[in-house]
Design an enzyme around this catalytic site. Structure first.
Site, mmCIF file in Angstrom:
data_model
loop_
_atom_site.group_PDB
_atom_site.id
_atom_site.type_symbol
_atom_site.label_atom_id
_atom_site.label_comp_id
_atom_site.label_asym_id
_atom_site.label_seq_id
_atom_site.Cartn_x
_atom_site.Cartn_y
_atom_site.Cartn_z
ATOM 1 N N CYS A 1 3.163 2.766 -4.301
ATOM 2 C CA CYS A 1 2.692 1.945 -3.176
ATOM 3 C C CYS A 1 3.237 0.527 -3.385
ATOM 4 O O CYS A 1 2.956 -0.125 -4.395
ATOM 5 C CB CYS A 1 1.169 1.931 -3.093
ATOM 6 S SG CYS A 1 0.568 0.726 -1.887
ATOM 7 N N HIS B 1 -0.912 0.418 2.783
ATOM 8 C CA HIS B 1 -1.905 -0.259 1.934
ATOM 9 C C HIS B 1 -2.496 -1.328 2.848
ATOM 10 O O HIS B 1 -1.751 -2.176 3.366
ATOM 11 C CB HIS B 1 -1.221 -0.857 0.699
ATOM 12 C CG HIS B 1 -2.137 -1.586 -0.244
ATOM 13 N ND1 HIS B 1 -2.202 -1.289 -1.605
ATOM 14 C CD2 HIS B 1 -3.015 -2.603 -0.037
ATOM 15 C CE1 HIS B 1 -3.084 -2.100 -2.187
ATOM 16 N NE2 HIS B 1 -3.594 -2.909 -1.254
ATOM 17 N N HIS C 1 -3.530 -4.239 4.925
ATOM 18 C CA HIS C 1 -3.111 -5.643 4.897
ATOM 19 C C HIS C 1 -3.417 -6.268 6.251
ATOM 20 O O HIS C 1 -3.282 -5.634 7.288
ATOM 21 C CB HIS C 1 -1.622 -5.790 4.565
ATOM 22 C CG HIS C 1 -0.713 -4.943 5.408
ATOM 23 N ND1 HIS C 1 -0.554 -3.592 5.203
ATOM 24 C CD2 HIS C 1 0.069 -5.258 6.475
ATOM 25 C CE1 HIS C 1 0.303 -3.116 6.094
ATOM 26 N NE2 HIS C 1 0.687 -4.091 6.888
ATOM 27 N N HIS D 1 -2.257 -9.302 8.675
ATOM 28 C CA HIS D 1 -1.237 -10.306 8.957
ATOM 29 C C HIS D 1 -1.972 -11.559 9.435
ATOM 30 O O HIS D 1 -2.801 -11.475 10.359
ATOM 31 C CB HIS D 1 -0.322 -9.857 10.093
ATOM 32 C CG HIS D 1 0.459 -8.592 9.829
ATOM 33 N ND1 HIS D 1 1.796 -8.597 9.518
ATOM 34 C CD2 HIS D 1 0.095 -7.284 9.865
ATOM 35 C CE1 HIS D 1 2.224 -7.345 9.379
ATOM 36 N NE2 HIS D 1 1.210 -6.526 9.585
HETATM 37 P P1 5GP Z 1 2.979 -3.330 8.909
HETATM 38 O O1 5GP Z 1 4.246 -2.985 9.641
HETATM 39 O O2 5GP Z 1 2.577 -2.201 7.976
HETATM 40 O O3 5GP Z 1 1.853 -3.773 9.786
HETATM 41 O O4 5GP Z 1 3.326 -4.593 8.025
HETATM 42 C C1 5GP Z 1 4.065 -4.522 6.856
HETATM 43 C C2 5GP Z 1 4.654 -5.884 6.611
HETATM 44 O O5 5GP Z 1 5.102 -5.931 5.280
HETATM 45 C C3 5GP Z 1 5.860 -6.199 7.505
HETATM 46 O O6 5GP Z 1 5.596 -7.375 8.258
HETATM 47 C C4 5GP Z 1 7.008 -6.391 6.511
HETATM 48 O O7 5GP Z 1 7.899 -7.412 6.877
HETATM 49 C C5 5GP Z 1 6.276 -6.709 5.217
HETATM 50 N N1 5GP Z 1 6.966 -6.297 4.012
HETATM 51 C C6 5GP Z 1 7.595 -5.109 3.800
HETATM 52 N N2 5GP Z 1 8.099 -5.057 2.559
HETATM 53 C C7 5GP Z 1 7.785 -6.248 1.971
HETATM 54 C C8 5GP Z 1 8.032 -6.792 0.673
HETATM 55 O O8 5GP Z 1 8.641 -6.180 -0.209
HETATM 56 N N3 5GP Z 1 7.557 -8.045 0.428
HETATM 57 C C9 5GP Z 1 6.875 -8.761 1.374
HETATM 58 N N4 5GP Z 1 6.457 -9.980 1.035
HETATM 59 N N5 5GP Z 1 6.614 -8.275 2.602
HETATM 60 C C10 5GP Z 1 7.063 -7.032 2.899
HETATM 61 ZN ZN ZN Z 2 -1.544 0.410 -2.538
#
Ligand code: 5GP
Ligand code: ZN
Length: 113
Positions: A4, A97, A99, A101
């Site tokens: 993860c 996981h 999160h 924003h």
């Molecule tokens: P989701 O699309 O799941 O709502 O958000 C995942 C977020 O994680 C995206 O905005 C993406 O840019 C960010 N992200 C993906 N991989 C990494 C990483 O390795 N480091 C950081 N800091 N952000 C990441």
């Molecule tokens: Zn995790």
């Protein structure tokens, strides 16, 4: 949890630009920011999304909400900000996981795409 990405960031096995940390939560800058401020806030404990949240997670959730308002203050988001958590593929969740924003520093539209 093995394999993860955000567990690895929480355990400091992978680098991230960390802006806030306690025993239970970590906040770091998104690698692909969509606004001048784009911070991700995670619980260190692995939960796949808010769909996995139960009343047993009450303390960490309250801590996360309080952390987001202090981060908004330290990021100087005086004009407002948005907190978003995507759940599942229709919503565009790409990291499984939990999160939040924290996005701000520009005018936003509603509804989101
Ligand atoms: P989701 O699309 O799941 O709502 O958000 C995942 C977020 O994680 C995206 O905005 C993406 O840019 C960010 N992200 C993906 N991989 C990494 C990483 O390795 N480091 C950081 N800091 N952000 C990441
Ligand atoms: Zn995790």
């Amino acid at each position: 949890m093995a394999d993860c990405l955000f567990c690895k960031i929480a355990q400091r096995e992978l680098e991230a630009d960390v802006v806030y940390e306690t025993g239970a939560v970590l906040a770091f800058r998104d690698i692909a920011p969509v606004a001048p401020t784009h911070v991700l806030l995670i619980p260190k404990e692995h939960l796949a999304s808010v769909a996995d949240v139960t009343t047993a997670h009450g303390d960490v959730l309250v801590e996360m909400l309080a952390a987001m308002s202090s981060l908004a203050e330290s990021e100087n988001l005086t004009g407002g900000y948005r907190i978003v958590t995507n759940v599942g593929s229709d919503a565009g969740q790409s990291v499984n996981h939990l999160h939040w924003h924290l996005i701000g520093g520009r005018k936003m539209e509603w509804p989101p795409g």
